[in-house]
Design an enzyme around this catalytic site. Structure first.
Site, short mmCIF file in Angstrom:
data_model
loop_
_atom_site.label_atom_id
_atom_site.label_comp_id
_atom_site.label_asym_id
_atom_site.label_seq_id
_atom_site.Cartn_x
_atom_site.Cartn_y
_atom_site.Cartn_z
N LYS A 55 24.24 -1.16 -5.26
CA LYS A 55 23.74 -1.03 -6.65
C LYS A 55 24.93 -0.78 -7.56
O LYS A 55 25.64 0.21 -7.41
CB LYS A 55 22.74 0.12 -6.74
N THR A 108 19.27 -1.26 -2.24
CA THR A 108 20.09 -0.86 -3.39
C THR A 108 19.29 0.11 -4.26
O THR A 108 19.86 0.97 -4.94
CB THR A 108 20.55 -2.08 -4.21
N ARG A 159 14.09 16.12 -26.02
CA ARG A 159 14.69 14.91 -25.43
C ARG A 159 16.17 14.89 -25.77
O ARG A 159 16.64 15.62 -26.65
CB ARG A 159 14.00 13.65 -25.96
N GLN A 170 15.36 8.49 -37.40
CA GLN A 170 15.34 8.15 -38.82
C GLN A 170 15.64 9.38 -39.68
O GLN A 170 16.38 9.31 -40.65
CB GLN A 170 13.96 7.58 -39.20
N ASN A 229 19.26 3.72 -30.93
CA ASN A 229 18.75 4.87 -30.17
C ASN A 229 19.12 4.63 -28.70
O ASN A 229 18.51 3.81 -28.01
CB ASN A 229 17.23 4.95 -30.34
N HIS A 258 18.73 5.31 -25.43
CA HIS A 258 17.69 6.03 -24.70
C HIS A 258 18.22 6.68 -23.43
O HIS A 258 18.93 6.06 -22.65
CB HIS A 258 16.55 5.08 -24.34
O1 LIG Z 1 13.63 8.58 -33.16
C1 LIG Z 1 12.87 7.66 -32.82
N1 LIG Z 1 12.37 6.82 -33.77
C2 LIG Z 1 11.54 5.78 -33.44
O2 LIG Z 1 11.08 5.04 -34.35
C3 LIG Z 1 11.23 5.59 -32.08
N2 LIG Z 1 10.46 4.69 -31.44
C4 LIG Z 1 10.53 4.99 -30.11
O3 LIG Z 1 9.97 4.33 -29.18
N3 LIG Z 1 11.31 6.07 -29.91
C5 LIG Z 1 11.78 6.46 -31.13
N4 LIG Z 1 12.58 7.48 -31.50
#
Ligand SMILES: O=c1[nH]c(=O)c2[nH]c(=O)[nH]c2[nH]1
Length: 301
Positions: A12, A57, A183, A228, A254, A256
């Site tokens: 992997k 993997t 988060r 935002q 973002n 993730h």
């Molecule tokens: O801060 C975020 N804004 C979003 O508009 C959004 N949409 C999402 O799926 N996660 C997030 N996180």
């Protein structure tokens, strides 16, 4: 003519693991890209499709996450050795392991003060070292005529390991995202800001460093309910502190960080081990400006 199987290996590649350790409220981040490649008694999987000798993997990836939780990620050489030895020692069919680890360095974001925060922001706010680029864009119709100056930066990569929530959004028939009150919030900031005037009465160097610090501090100090909201606070901070700037435009992916489910391996995961996904990503864009901002002319073009 006989055809034979030559050298081969499998594994992997590029498991993006982020390990957060929490030391009485002070967070530490280890951010790594781990590639595993194994070799051994793999003739039959190639020749006849018999998978009996194969450690998947997928299991290799899970091992990276599980070991990050179990042992932490100290020096990456040690982490790599621990993984490599495990694969060879635990599986008779695996004779050799190659483990390559890249580590991305993070510095703490220094903040002036954060009295309104329970946790001091600098204890969980980080900026990735060495990735950013400073930018400038000017227009001029001749000395002093219709001139504009836009300064900025790209790839200012920042991360809060706590202090971010996201909930209260639309839940339509395709919504599966679970609301969260804690988060990781990470982004690579592209920001450009327009100077009120092209007169270098403002030293551009000093202005740049101050604006950058405003972006960092606002990112660190905002208890975020959405990226935002954080974007708006970052732009606001620049405009409040720097009168020479009248408009800020930002694009913030973002980045993730998904909490890895370690339950199948008998471990809990209290926001300690994350899978840093690179795509797809949310892309949050917006501008913030003062209501007395002069006409931008060609400034942004
Ligand atoms: O801060 C975020 N804004 C979003 O508009 C959004 N949409 C999402 O799926 N996660 C997030 N996180």
């Amino acid at each position: 003519m006989a055809i034979v199987l030559g050298p081969n290996r499998y594994g992997k590649a590029e498991t993006r693991v982020v390990r957060v350790t929490k030391d009485a409220g002070v967070h530490h981040v280890k951010d790594c890209n781990v590639s595993v490649s194994l070799s051994g008694d793999m003739d039959q999987v190639h020749l006849s499709g018999d998978n009996a000798a194969v450690l998947t993997t997928d299991a290799q990836k899970n091992t990276v996450f599980a070991f990050a939780k179990k042992y932490g990620i100290g020096e990456i050489e040690e982490f790599a050795l621990t993984l490599a030895r495990h694969f060879v020692d635990s599986q008779p069919t695996i004779r050799h392991a190659r483990v390559e680890v890249e580590e991305y360095g993070w510095d703490r974001i220094p903040v002036q003060e954060a009295p309104h925060l329970g946790l001091r922001a600098e204890q969980h706010s980080f900026v990735r070292n060495g990735s950013e680029v400073r930018t400038a864009l000017v227009h001029s119709d001749g000395s002093g005529a219709d001139e504009s100056v836009v300064s900025g930066l790209t790839d200012l990569v920042v991360l809060n390991s706590t202090g971010s929530e996201f909930h209260g959004y639309i839940e339509d028939e395709y919504t599966t995202l679970q609301p969260t009150d804690d988060r990781v919030l990470a982004t690579a900031v592209t920001a450009r800001w327009r100077h009120r005037s092209a007169e270098a009465a403002t030293a551009f160097g000093r202005s740049y460093r101050a604006a950058r610090q405003c972006l960092l501090e606002a990112f660190a100090e905002t208890h975020s309910l959405s990226l935002q909201q954080t974007l708006y606070q970052m732009g606001r901070r620049v405009l409040n502190e720097r009168r020479e700037i009248c408009e800020v435009r930002m694009a913030m992916p973002n980045k993730h960080h998904f909490v890895v489910d370690l339950e199948p391996f008998g471990m809990d995961n209290d926001n300690e081990v994350f899978y840093a996904a690179d795509r797809p990503y949310g892309l949050i864009e917006g501008s913030v400006l003062t209501d007395d901002a002069p006409d931008p002319l060609f400034a942004w073009e």
